[in-house]
Design an enzyme around this catalytic site. Structure first.
Site, PDB file in Angstrom:
ATOM      1  CD  GLU A 139      -2.756   0.568   2.660  1.00  0.00           C
ATOM      2  OE1 GLU A 139      -3.018  -0.404   3.118  1.00  0.00           O
ATOM      3  OE2 GLU A 139      -3.001   1.798   3.169  1.00  0.00           O
TER       4      GLU A 139
ATOM      5  CG  ASP B 213      -2.632   8.816   7.552  1.00  0.00           C
ATOM      6  OD1 ASP B 213      -2.498   7.694   7.702  1.00  0.00           O
ATOM      7  OD2 ASP B 213      -2.842   9.326   6.464  1.00  0.00           O
TER       8      ASP B 213
ATOM      9  CE1 TYR C 219      -7.196  -0.336   7.649  1.00  0.00           C
ATOM     10  CE2 TYR C 219      -6.339   0.433   5.417  1.00  0.00           C
ATOM     11  CZ  TYR C 219      -6.127   0.284   6.680  1.00  0.00           C
ATOM     12  OH  TYR C 219      -5.146   0.861   7.513  1.00  0.00           O
TER      13      TYR C 219
END
Lengths: 263, 395
Positions: free
Chosen positions: A48, A59, A171
């Site tokens: 990824e 993030d 995910y």
């Protein structure tokens, strides 16, 4: 290689997948190419590659710092696609980035560029299923997977919607919060894995940094483990990076294999 | 023209572009807000706080000397007289009350100039809810008095050292906190930006400004103004005064920060004029107009007024601009500074540098006649916080 092919191949060997994240261009595009090779050599099954965005709200500090290093190193979407196009690896590549970079490039062009540069899947953490119709159609047209995230907070209604649209793998966000290295693997992970009822492979990420945790995740029923911050930390240290990336990938992959042998 | 809250969009703008973990929180917030926004008990309590705590209604003042100087009849909507010195408290009282109704125990917020943070601190203290505010490290220096003010009221101020260390980074950090603590925490966004329902909810809480202007204009003039002029960063004071007039024959001017001119480089803009010079994009949860480079990286914006220094704008303003209902325009740093001095000297009112942008536009536009005969300017805040900046500029 398609992501589904990779998971099928692993399944035949009764093996889980290691999905390794690093940020493209951190600290330079040339180094990224070498790091990808190290990760694959260590046992990563899917790579990824983050495409750095100036405002990465999903993030944590570790990956944010990697993104900043990449932007300072001059990484742009144009250079990104050149870099991935030059990789020539059979391991599936997945791009992870924020929606504005897709929007600005134009969704059709972005998906075409993915296809042309050997990228098999797209993850956009700030694009919920509700807003993804156009991108989803383009991905289907070009045979690129659109990978969605589900979280412990995802409601049943939304879960159905997401599972109906996601391809490649789902995910699973292991715990509340943003990406980063954590000491333990939350109990909510097992519960979430059980809630995600689909034939699409399930990969769990956020907070996994060693072989023991990776094994726990696989034992809990996941088809794959996603690791990012732990790799980005190694890159940040600038010490024996290639060797240590490979070693960590190997440790994680061994954890994943061990879990399957036990079960 | 007015949108139902149930829709997440204003035309093509708006929406909910956020990480999956936040989607349920946004759903919950939307549901709870819908439940309480027309609830008589909730509104009675909110009105009580707006009146007895915030000091509403704020006056609508006929600025005679400024009118004479600029050549148009000017009324000032005195949000600078609201408790805390800005319109920001209208929104934070509403959201703090909602936090209590939702049973959440903690408030987080972002702040640029410190005005929204201060308003959060006031509301947090008044309601006894733990409050933590993210503020760009650069802004904590520029606005250190506001930092101290927040701390006095029991709020923890967290300096954000990432990125440009300004409002946009504070928003990023607050969103990260919310992602991690969504079950116990309400994120109090300070402007008509972010994912749905924030743009609609903050607009509704700020609409008290425009509603009062309607009543006050009828009392004083027996009619509505020809034009309403408001400064626009994210756009909460502008939407607050515009929204009740959207369906009326009143011109609405959204004055953005022109900084030192509408120029951009690959990394930064010398201005914050998003409606005037921005392009479509997605930032902080909404599809709107943003300042970005050719790849879609967000530019660092610039303005003498920290509260306007933002690379995005409320999605509803982008929509109203597209359909021609509002007129986007801008004032430069230097023009705002000049208007700041005009208002100080002629009226004995020290306006915020943000609000001075609106005053400056009236000064420029009055002569052409485009504003009509009677103008309302939203003085969204007072300028005490800006004195050091102004002193620095005058040197």
């Amino acid at each position: 290689m398609r992501i589904s092919e990779k998971f099928n191949e692993l399944k035949k060997n009764n093996e889980g997948a290691l999905v390794a994240y690093i940020c493209a261009g951190d600290p330079t595009p040339e180094e990224t190419k070498r790091y990808v090779v190290s990760l694959i050599r260590g046992g990563a099954d899917i790579i990824e590659l983050g495409m750095p965005f100036s405002d990465p709200v999903a993030d944590g500090p570790t990956i944010q710092a990697g993104i900043e290093r990449a932007l300072n190193g001059g990484m742009t979407p144009d250079i990104y696609f050149k870099t991935t196009g030059a990789l020539k690896v059979s391991t599936p590549l997945v791009v992870m980035t924020y929606y504005n970079l897709l929007f600005k490039r134009g969704l059709p062009k972005f998906v075409q560029d993915c296809k042309a540069s050997g990228i098999s899947g797209i993850i956009v953490p700030d694009l919920p299923a509700e807003e993804s119709e156009e991108l989803g159609a383009l991905c289907r047209k070009h045979d690129v997977d659109l990978i969605f995230l589900v979280a412990p907070t995802t409601t049943e209604t939304r879960m159905e919607r997401i599972l109906a649209q996601g391809t490649g793998f789902i995910y699973l966000v292991a715990r509340l919060g943003v990406t980063g290295v954590r000491a333990d693997v939350a109990g909510s992970t097992r519960e979430l894995i059980e809630r995600v009822k689909t034939t699409t492979p399930k990969a769990v990420g956020f907070g996994i940094s060693n072989g023991k945790q990776a094994a726990e995740i696989i034992r809990a029923g996941a088809d794959g483990v996603i690791v990012g911050s732990a790799f980005v930390d190694i890159i940040a240290s600038r010490k024996d990076v290639e060797q240590r990336l490979e070693a960590l990938a190997r440790e994680l992959k061994e954890g994943i294999r061990a879990a399957h042998i036990e079960s | 023209m007015k949108q139902e809250l149930r829709s997440t969009k204003f035309g093509k703008y708006g929406g909910q572009f956020v990480p999956e973990v936040l989607m349920p929180a946004l759903e919950e917030l939307t549901e709870q807000y819908e439940k309480y926004k027309d609830d008589p008990v909730f509104n009675e309590e909110l009105n009580y706080y707006l009146r007895d705590f915030a000091g509403r209604p704020s006056p609508l003042y006929n600025a005679k000397r400024l009118s004479k100087e600029y050549g148009v009849k000017i009324y000032l909507k005195r949000e600078d007289l609201v408790h805390g010195g800005a319109h920001k408290l209208n929104n934070t009282l509403g959201q703090a009350l909602l936090t209590r109704y939702m049973g959440k125990k903690r408030i987080i917020a972002e702040t640029g100039a410190g005005q929204h943070g201060t308003a959060c601190a006031m509301a947090g203290a008044a309601f006894g809810i733990k409050t933590e505010v993210y503020m760009g490290a650069k802004d904590t220096v520029r606005q250190r008095m506001n930092v101290y003010r927040m701390e006095l009221m029991g709020t923890r101020v967290i300096p954000v050292k990432s990125g440009s260390q300004t409002l946009k980074d504070a928003i990023n950090e607050a969103m990260r906190d919310w992602v991690a603590n969504v079950e116990t925490t309400h994120y109090m966004i300070g402007s008509v930006v972010g994912p749905h329902p924030y743009p609609a909810m903050v607009r509704d809480f700020q609409s008290v400004i425009g509603k009062e202007v309607r009543t006050q204009m009828m009392e004083k003039e027996g009619r509505f103004p020809d034009s309403i002029v408001a400064c626009t960063g994210g756009g909460s004071n502008a939407m607050g005064i515009f929204y009740p007039f959207v369906d009326d024959d009143v011109q609405l001017f959204a004055v953005e920060a022109g900084g030192s001119g509408l120029k951009t480089t690959d990394k930064e803009a010398l201005h914050s004029a998003t409606l005037c010079a921005g392009e479509e994009g997605v930032l902080h949860g909404a599809h709107t107009k943003i300042l970005q480079n050719k790849y879609g990286q967000i530019l660092e914006s610039s303005s003498i007024a920290a509260g306007l220094d933002y690379a995005g704008v409320g999605p509803e303003l982008a929509y109203l601009a597209d359909i021609g209902r509002i007129k986007p325009c801008y004032s430069l740093d230097s023009e705002a500074l000049e208007a700041f001095h005009d208002l100080c000297r002629l009226e004995g009112i020290i306006p915020a540098l943000e609000s001075s942008h609106a005053v400056a536009y009236v000064k420029k536009a009055a002569a052409s006649g485009e504003l009509g005969d009677v103008v309302v300017i939203n003085i969204s805040g007072r300028g005490d916080k800006d004195l050091e900046t102004v002193l620095g500029m005058n040197k």
